[in-house]
Design an enzyme around this catalytic site. Structure first.
Site, short mmCIF file in Angstrom:
data_model
loop_
_atom_site.label_atom_id
_atom_site.label_comp_id
_atom_site.label_asym_id
_atom_site.label_seq_id
_atom_site.Cartn_x
_atom_site.Cartn_y
_atom_site.Cartn_z
N ASP A 56 -12.55 -2.61 10.17
CA ASP A 56 -12.56 -2.31 8.83
C ASP A 56 -13.65 -1.35 8.66
O ASP A 56 -13.73 -0.67 7.16
CB ASP A 56 -12.48 -3.45 7.84
CG ASP A 56 -12.07 -3.03 6.22
OD1 ASP A 56 -11.12 -2.35 6.23
OD2 ASP A 56 -12.34 -3.69 5.60
N SER A 77 -9.01 -0.88 0.39
CA SER A 77 -8.08 -1.02 1.19
C SER A 77 -7.03 -1.55 0.50
O SER A 77 -7.17 -2.38 -0.03
CB SER A 77 -8.80 -1.76 2.42
OG SER A 77 -9.82 -1.37 2.88
N GLN A 117 -4.74 2.23 8.87
CA GLN A 117 -5.17 1.46 7.32
C GLN A 117 -4.72 2.47 6.25
O GLN A 117 -4.77 3.91 6.47
CB GLN A 117 -6.51 1.17 7.15
CG GLN A 117 -6.79 0.77 5.97
CD GLN A 117 -8.45 0.36 5.67
OE1 GLN A 117 -9.22 1.00 5.51
NE2 GLN A 117 -8.73 -1.15 6.30
#
Length: 291
Positions: A206, A230, A280
């Site tokens: 991440d 996110s 993502q």
């Protein structure tokens, strides 16, 4: 193992409440009071994996959505649903809950090792990590210009050693092509526990992924006009992972539109093997200045 890595290892292990429910603790990584998304990714993979009876079956993919910001002052309850245990694959669904509301959910699939066809993308040619400065060293050089909470974090030893191949000043980023490369590994020596290494890889995935979508626009996560979050995150685990040795995160952002940025990445080990891939999409909203 340094204190930060020990703390992260304990965070990822979780406390079982029953065979399908686990409790996770948080660290306020950025001084915002919000849970770092990678922490929830790593903890959810750990929770799902601990409900798999066949020890040979390991997670090969995960698909997750972030619903609400996590609160670092409140434990996170992970509830696992056993969707299916078939002849070759197992499927699990995990819901992360705080204040009796779901803040995150994930689906994951598990499979035992099996022989088959193999091919992979080629690892980019980049400088060795040993000659690069760590991200914390780069932050320390501009610590006086950083917000106090981030300046304090820059002075601490992190659990993950991240080394940018092409460092960019986050306070004055300039415009660049939407590609970035980072070496990373555990900042210490982890025990030989494949699940822990995989969970820690999910945690680390991440970092910087969404930031790559800002590179063409002269913005960074430090830009005061940026609102970032996110939305979803996916990972595919292709080969065994060793977080005790350097891994290369090769990230690209093929699209930004509708206040969202989309990024995808390959993760290679130093031998050039593709060990995992990630993707993502997240909110990258530029807030207009107040008149």
């Amino acid at each position: 193992m340094n204190q930060a890595l020990t703390s992260l290892t304990e965070q990822l292990k979780l406390t079982p409440l029953d065979e399908d429910t686990f409790l996770g603790q948080s660290v306020d990584l950025f001084g915002s009071g919000r849970v770092f998304g990678g922490q929830v990714l790593g903890q959810s993979i750990m929770a799902a994996s601990r409900t798999i009876a066949n020890p040979e079956r390991e997670a090969h993919s995960m698909h997750a959505y972030f619903l609400l910001p996590g609160d670092t002052n409140e434990p996170i309850r992970y509830e696992v649903e056993r969707i299916r245990d078939g002849g070759s694959f197992s499927a699990r669904r995990v819901v992360a809950i705080q204040h009796e509301r779901p803040i995150f959910f994930m689906s994951a699939s598990f499979q035992a090792p099996e022989p088959g066809f193999e091919h992979q993308a080629t690892m980019p040619t980049v400088p060795s990590p040993t000659g690069l400065q760590s991200e914390m060293e780069l932050f320390r050089a501009i610590a006086q210009e950083l917000p106090p909470t981030l300046a304090k974090r820059a002075m601490q030893t992190p659990p993950i050693d991240i080394r940018p191949v092409n460092p960019i000043n986050p306070l004055n980023p300039g415009a660049h092509l939407p590609y970035s490369h980072f070496w990373f590994k555990a900042n210490g020596t982890l025990p030989e526990d494949p699940l822990l290494h995989k969970s820690m890889l999910a945690y680390t995935s991440d970092f910087h992924l969404l930031f790559t979508a800002l590179l063409p626009h002269g913005q960074s996560a430090f830009s005061p006009s940026m609102q970032m979050a996110s939305i979803d995150h996916a990972m595919w685990f292709h080969r065994p992972v060793d977080m005790n040795d350097w891994l290369l995160y090769a990230i690209e952002s093929p699209n930004a539109s509708n206040a969202r940025g989309f990024c995808r990445a390959n993760i290679f080990d130093r031998r050039g093997r593709l060990v995992a891939s990630s993707a993502q999409e997240g909110l990258i909203r530029k807030i207009p200045a107040k008149a």
